[in-house]
Design an enzyme around this catalytic site. Structure first.
Site, short mmCIF file in Angstrom:
data_model
loop_
_atom_site.label_atom_id
_atom_site.label_comp_id
_atom_site.label_asym_id
_atom_site.label_seq_id
_atom_site.Cartn_x
_atom_site.Cartn_y
_atom_site.Cartn_z
CB CYS A 1 -0.94 0.00 1.20
SG CYS A 1 -2.03 1.45 1.28
CB CYS B 1 -0.67 2.43 3.95
SG CYS B 1 -2.29 1.84 3.41
CG ASP B 2 3.17 1.29 4.57
OD1 ASP B 2 2.70 1.76 5.63
OD2 ASP B 2 2.98 0.12 4.22
#
Length: 313
Positions: free
Chosen positions: A136, A139-140
């Site tokens: 992701c 997300c990261d």
């Protein structure tokens, strides 16, 4: 076989499942929630979550899901470990078999089983999980500002992730197995014209290396061809973008899905084709795949389940 009847059964324990449980509990639906194969969902494998409202300094993914679980329990949710192995939605109450050992009959069901990211199947993907391997970018990606990363995939998702990461990282490699991109023309043009993205066509990943995290990747160029060549690249992060697999298989005999297996819902509603059965989170979300979106759909599913039960009385 043991049998039990409940008013509201929630299957899945990610942001969608736990949020549905919070709302269903507050509505006195006495929800029962089965956590599934990964209690807490995909976020429990994420180190720090920085884009979920209410955590200005970020929060450990496991801790955030633990907080949601505690909140669901506070409102009376009966949380259990177990996996749905069989379903029968032919009549109300609906029958769901847990671990092939127990049948739970439910007046309404909320499916929040999520979707699993597809991986290449390399042992190094598990070895470096949370240490440079991610599925992701949204997300990261923040943690790779000014660093070098690689994205695996050749479709729209991979191109979107590479483009997003290029706004943060120093350099982005796009590792493509085929000699062309499968993405839409506009996404291809966006990637190929981006000076921070280098597309490695006809490359396959053999493995990753690094002492305390990902430091590079072993690749093979033109695998199986006379001019096959081994290539190593230096990277700090390795992002998988080869798709997700919705966890919907056990419901397919009764619930309509698209070709990829994502549960189809009725417009903006979370209602499925079976009355009283609702779907929330990544198992029905083909686009966003964000915790906050999943939580919102879990809220909607619980509210719709409450309204459905009221219509039966």
């Amino acid at each position: 076989m043991e049998k039990e009847t409940v008013k509201c059964l929630i299957v899945g324990s990610g942001p969608a499942g736990y949020t549905a449980a919070i709302y269903a509990g507050r509505a006195n639906l006495h929800p029962v929630l089965y956590e599934g194969t990964l209690p807490g969902g995909q976020l429990t494998t994420t180190t720090v979550v920085e884009n979920f409202p209410g955590y200005p300094n970020g929060v450990d993914g496991f801790q955030m899901m633990s907080d949601m679980r505690t909140q669901a329990e506070r409102f009376g949710t009966d949380i259990r470990f177990g996996i749905v192995t069989k379903t029968d939605f032919s009549q109300i109450p609906y029958a769901l078999t847990i671990d092939d050992e127990k049948v739970v009959y439910a007046e309404t069901v909320i499916i929040a089983t999520g979707a699993s990211a597809k991986y290449l199947g390399l042992s190094d993907e598990q070895k470096y999980a949370g240490m440079g391997v991610s599925a992701c970018a949204t997300c990261d990606g923040f943690f790779y500002r000014g660093k070098i990363v690689a994205v695996v995939g050749g479709g729209d998702t991979a191109c979107e992730e590479a483009s997003y990461l290029s706004t943060l990282a120093q350099k982005v490699y796009l590792i493509v197995r085929k000699p062309y991109l499968r993405a839409s023309r506009i996404m291809q043009e966006r990637v190929l014209s981006n000076p921070k993205i280098e597309v490695l066509f006809e490359h396959n990943t053999l493995g990753l290396f690094g002492e305390n995290g990902v430091e590079g990747a072993h690749l093979v160029k033109r695998k199986g061809m006379p001019d096959e060549e081994l290539v190593d690249i230096k990277i700090d992060g390795f992002f998988l973008a080869i798709g997700h697999q919705p966890n919907s298989e056990v419901f397919k005999p009764w619930i309509r899905t698209d070709e990829a297996g994502y549960i189809l819902t009725d417009g903006v509603s979370t209602a499925t084709n079976v009355p009283g059965i609702f779907a929330a989170g990544d198992v029905m979300d083909t686009h966003f795949k964000q915790a906050i979106v999943a939580a919102g759909s879990g809220c909607k599913a619980a509210m719709e389940a409450e309204k459905y039960l009221q219509s039966l009385s």
